[in-house]
Design a protein around this motif. Sequence first.
Motif, mmCIF file in Angstrom:
data_model
loop_
_atom_site.group_PDB
_atom_site.id
_atom_site.type_symbol
_atom_site.label_atom_id
_atom_site.label_comp_id
_atom_site.label_asym_id
_atom_site.label_seq_id
_atom_site.Cartn_x
_atom_site.Cartn_y
_atom_site.Cartn_z
ATOM 1 N N MET A 199 -5.193 -21.407 -6.325
ATOM 2 C CA MET A 199 -5.353 -20.707 -7.617
ATOM 3 C C MET A 199 -4.330 -19.558 -7.717
ATOM 4 O O MET A 199 -4.070 -18.899 -6.712
ATOM 5 N N ALA A 200 -3.806 -19.377 -8.934
ATOM 6 C CA ALA A 200 -2.800 -18.314 -9.121
ATOM 7 C C ALA A 200 -3.432 -16.943 -8.859
ATOM 8 O O ALA A 200 -4.617 -16.734 -9.119
ATOM 9 N N PHE A 201 -2.610 -16.014 -8.382
ATOM 10 C CA PHE A 201 -3.106 -14.664 -8.065
ATOM 11 C C PHE A 201 -2.950 -13.742 -9.273
ATOM 12 O O PHE A 201 -1.893 -13.709 -9.911
ATOM 13 N N PHE A 202 -3.986 -13.024 -9.564
ATOM 14 C CA PHE A 202 -3.896 -11.942 -10.553
ATOM 15 C C PHE A 202 -4.492 -10.676 -9.950
ATOM 16 O O PHE A 202 -5.602 -10.713 -9.415
ATOM 17 N N GLN A 203 -3.772 -9.612 -10.042
ATOM 18 C CA GLN A 203 -4.224 -8.349 -9.476
ATOM 19 C C GLN A 203 -5.378 -7.772 -10.300
ATOM 20 O O GLN A 203 -5.270 -7.710 -11.530
ATOM 21 N N THR A 204 -6.449 -7.358 -9.651
ATOM 22 C CA THR A 204 -7.488 -6.641 -10.407
ATOM 23 C C THR A 204 -7.003 -5.211 -10.665
ATOM 24 O O THR A 204 -6.432 -4.573 -9.775
ATOM 25 N N PRO A 205 -7.229 -4.732 -11.876
ATOM 26 C CA PRO A 205 -6.740 -3.380 -12.205
ATOM 27 C C PRO A 205 -7.635 -2.307 -11.584
ATOM 28 O O PRO A 205 -8.769 -2.588 -11.189
ATOM 29 N N PRO A 206 -7.146 -1.060 -11.540
ATOM 30 C CA PRO A 206 -8.004 0.033 -11.070
ATOM 31 C C PRO A 206 -9.109 0.308 -12.082
ATOM 32 O O PRO A 206 -8.913 0.098 -13.281
ATOM 33 N N THR A 207 -10.244 0.745 -11.596
ATOM 34 C CA THR A 207 -11.340 1.106 -12.508
ATOM 35 C C THR A 207 -11.857 2.503 -12.143
ATOM 36 O O THR A 207 -11.539 3.032 -11.074
ATOM 37 N N ALA A 260 -7.530 9.479 -8.523
ATOM 38 C CA ALA A 260 -8.690 8.567 -8.551
ATOM 39 C C ALA A 260 -8.235 7.136 -8.831
ATOM 40 O O ALA A 260 -8.690 6.184 -8.183
ATOM 41 N N LEU A 261 -7.330 6.987 -9.776
ATOM 42 C CA LEU A 261 -6.839 5.641 -10.094
ATOM 43 C C LEU A 261 -6.033 5.074 -8.928
ATOM 44 O O LEU A 261 -6.189 3.905 -8.551
ATOM 45 N N ALA A 262 -5.186 5.906 -8.346
ATOM 46 C CA ALA A 262 -4.346 5.424 -7.243
ATOM 47 C C ALA A 262 -5.203 5.057 -6.029
ATOM 48 O O ALA A 262 -4.926 4.064 -5.340
ATOM 49 N N ARG A 263 -6.246 5.813 -5.771
ATOM 50 C CA ARG A 263 -7.117 5.499 -4.619
ATOM 51 C C ARG A 263 -7.903 4.225 -4.859
ATOM 52 O O ARG A 263 -8.077 3.401 -3.955
ATOM 53 N N ASP A 264 -8.394 4.073 -6.090
ATOM 54 C CA ASP A 264 -9.139 2.845 -6.393
ATOM 55 C C ASP A 264 -8.228 1.625 -6.246
ATOM 56 O O ASP A 264 -8.608 0.612 -5.658
ATOM 57 N N TYR A 265 -7.017 1.786 -6.757
ATOM 58 C CA TYR A 265 -6.044 0.676 -6.672
ATOM 59 C C TYR A 265 -5.721 0.362 -5.214
ATOM 60 O O TYR A 265 -5.591 -0.811 -4.827
ATOM 61 N N ALA A 266 -5.618 1.389 -4.402
ATOM 62 C CA ALA A 266 -5.250 1.187 -2.991
ATOM 63 C C ALA A 266 -6.305 0.367 -2.247
ATOM 64 O O ALA A 266 -6.004 -0.295 -1.249
ATOM 65 N N ARG A 267 -7.550 0.401 -2.746
ATOM 66 C CA ARG A 267 -8.590 -0.418 -2.110
ATOM 67 C C ARG A 267 -8.484 -1.873 -2.553
ATOM 68 O O ARG A 267 -8.912 -2.782 -1.864
ATOM 69 N N ALA A 274 4.470 16.706 -10.569
ATOM 70 C CA ALA A 274 4.853 16.054 -9.306
ATOM 71 C C ALA A 274 3.811 15.019 -8.898
ATOM 72 O O ALA A 274 4.156 13.906 -8.466
ATOM 73 N N VAL A 275 2.541 15.365 -9.044
ATOM 74 C CA VAL A 275 1.476 14.436 -8.636
ATOM 75 C C VAL A 275 1.482 13.195 -9.538
ATOM 76 O O VAL A 275 1.353 12.060 -9.055
ATOM 77 N N ALA A 276 1.665 13.381 -10.833
ATOM 78 C CA ALA A 276 1.672 12.216 -11.737
ATOM 79 C C ALA A 276 2.832 11.295 -11.384
ATOM 80 O O ALA A 276 2.679 10.058 -11.352
ATOM 81 N N SER A 277 3.982 11.856 -11.099
ATOM 82 C CA SER A 277 5.149 11.037 -10.774
ATOM 83 C C SER A 277 4.899 10.230 -9.500
ATOM 84 O O SER A 277 5.127 9.013 -9.455
ATOM 85 N N GLU A 278 4.387 10.889 -8.486
ATOM 86 C CA GLU A 278 4.130 10.199 -7.205
ATOM 87 C C GLU A 278 3.002 9.176 -7.372
ATOM 88 O O GLU A 278 3.046 8.091 -6.775
ATOM 89 N N ALA A 279 2.001 9.510 -8.165
ATOM 90 C CA ALA A 279 0.875 8.580 -8.356
ATOM 91 C C ALA A 279 1.356 7.293 -9.019
ATOM 92 O O ALA A 279 0.923 6.193 -8.661
ATOM 93 N N LEU A 280 2.273 7.405 -9.962
ATOM 94 C CA LEU A 280 2.811 6.196 -10.590
ATOM 95 C C LEU A 280 3.489 5.313 -9.545
ATOM 96 O O LEU A 280 3.351 4.083 -9.546
#
Length: 569
Positions: free
Chosen positions: A1-9, A308-315, A388-394
Amino acid sequence: MAFFQTPPTLGNQFSDDRVLRSYLARVVPDDVMRAVLPELDALGALSGGELYAMQLRDRLRVPELTQWDPWGQRIDHIEVTDLWKRAAVIAATHGVVGAAYEPAHGAFARVDQFARVYLFHPSTDVYSCPLAMTDGAAKTLLAHGNRALIDRAVPRLTSRDPERAWTSGQWMTERTGGSDVGLSETVARNVDGQWRLWGTKWFTSATTSQMALTLGRPEGNGAGGRGLALFYVETRDAQGRMNGLSVNRLKDKLGTRKVPTAELTLDGAPATPVVGLSDGVRAISPMLNVTRTWNAMCAVSSMRRAVALARDYARRRVAFGAPLAKKPLHADTLAGLQSEFEAGFHLAFRAAELLGREEHGALEGHEAELLRVITPLAKLTTGRQAVAVASEALEAFGGAGYVEDTGLPTLLRDAQVLSIWEGTTNVLSLDVLRALGKGEPLRAIAAEVRALTAKIEDPRLAAVGAQCRAAVERASAFAMELVTRAARSADEATGALSELEAHARRMSLTLGRALAGALLVRHAQWSLTAENDGRARAAACRFAQHGIDLLGLAAPLDESDALANDTAL
Ligand code: MFK
């Protein structure tokens, strides 16, 4: 099955927030906490749920200006987005401004209110902008005691009834100057007993507000900020027509794209002096200090959202055989972001605490001097951190962080304004110099940092505390040496003061980071002892590694080095 990334929540943004909950547990008395908890929980649910979903859905909509009706009448109607309309209702009902002015929680009213601001801001497309100005207007009207204006506007500005609630603008910026407000060209004339304004306002944020505080120069007054007077303006007359003003166009901005920022022409707009007919810059400063506190709070809450978004995504995101959260380098990057957020958080909330204590006559010891200087320090320190944090988080999202319909680039777009409006980093650094005056606030900062770091038992935290104290001592010695040189003779004054100005930004960031670090150290020690939680300590140690003393005085001071370079005029 094709892979689709789940988005951060996102989950409930109150219950998920260890930093906010732990801070409130330390600072707020139990009875106040019990009373405000349901409100904070409700705002946390809205912020992570309905509002965040709406924000993603509503991504492309921007405010629209209609200048003329079908029959040729000038109407200047600005249609805001659905999210803004919803945010206005939620803001009023949940007291995002009003809670600050309600007596129930005394000096803790500001902590309660700013906790609401912090939860509300990142899911509302910067509806915090009109609310900040609304709070600033209420504070300014109350500060000046103009009873008629207070009775007319303050109950509306602080109302919890969405039908009755007003917002306010803060029209200060003209083509001649965003920073140097004293150059303003708006003229005030008394025509048959009614003051009226003529001029152009070049940036007016949230022009949909029912009223504004603005500056105009009564005819015959001198130049500069002292020749300006502070005026109260209602934007529409009883029939709903624009009240002697027109909207020329909306600004096309990098970020805050949902905020209807307009260019205005004032063409005889009826206006009421708030307090006297001069010294307008001084008169509007209570507004500036409130909106700058909001700016700091919104900066930390935007950092928290990005992390919060970056941490959720990292999981969720798996790469090279494991979730990103399990990868030491990625985890290290996120820890660095978290530490900047946590230090900024405690700095912004300390400013909020002091504001509440001032408003309830509860300031003690050095706190009055501290409040004046912590406001620009918190604004400028957190503004730079947020960008700076927003840039790095992206970057933590890889390519997805660069793709518009993930909604992530908005984090960076909207963060960038935080170090510009309400005074750029440099202008705020000059305000810090203004606030430092003859040195009492410097002593207040040193006293605060010493008190915060004096009884630290944990050795690692004690070492961070010592780093904060050393940074403040060095910055103080540096400033005082230059002030002393300046006082010695007119010859020395020019050089010494220009050297002080050239270092003002590094010095302010050093003081801001030292205060933030010391506040985090104190909280981390409490959290270790009371909650058996070492996470705030980890953040404090990491924050210190990023550097606290930014003054860069390792090399001997030489004023010619400070000023002579390729950019010197
Ligand atoms: C997400 C969060 C949203 C936040 C809301 C966003 C809304 C955005 C709307 C805007 O951006 S509105 C535009 C904001 N513009 C600024 O912030 C202006 C930036 N420039 C400055 O702050 C300049 O420093 C300033 C205009 C104040 C310089 O003007 P002057 O006339 O050269 O000031 P001067 O002569 O140094 O000070 C005049 C008086 O005001 C002095 O008092 P005295 O008359 O008693 O000597 C100062 O001490 C006093 N003063 C100035 N700044 C003060 C202050 N007092 C207390 N607090 C301050 N911050």
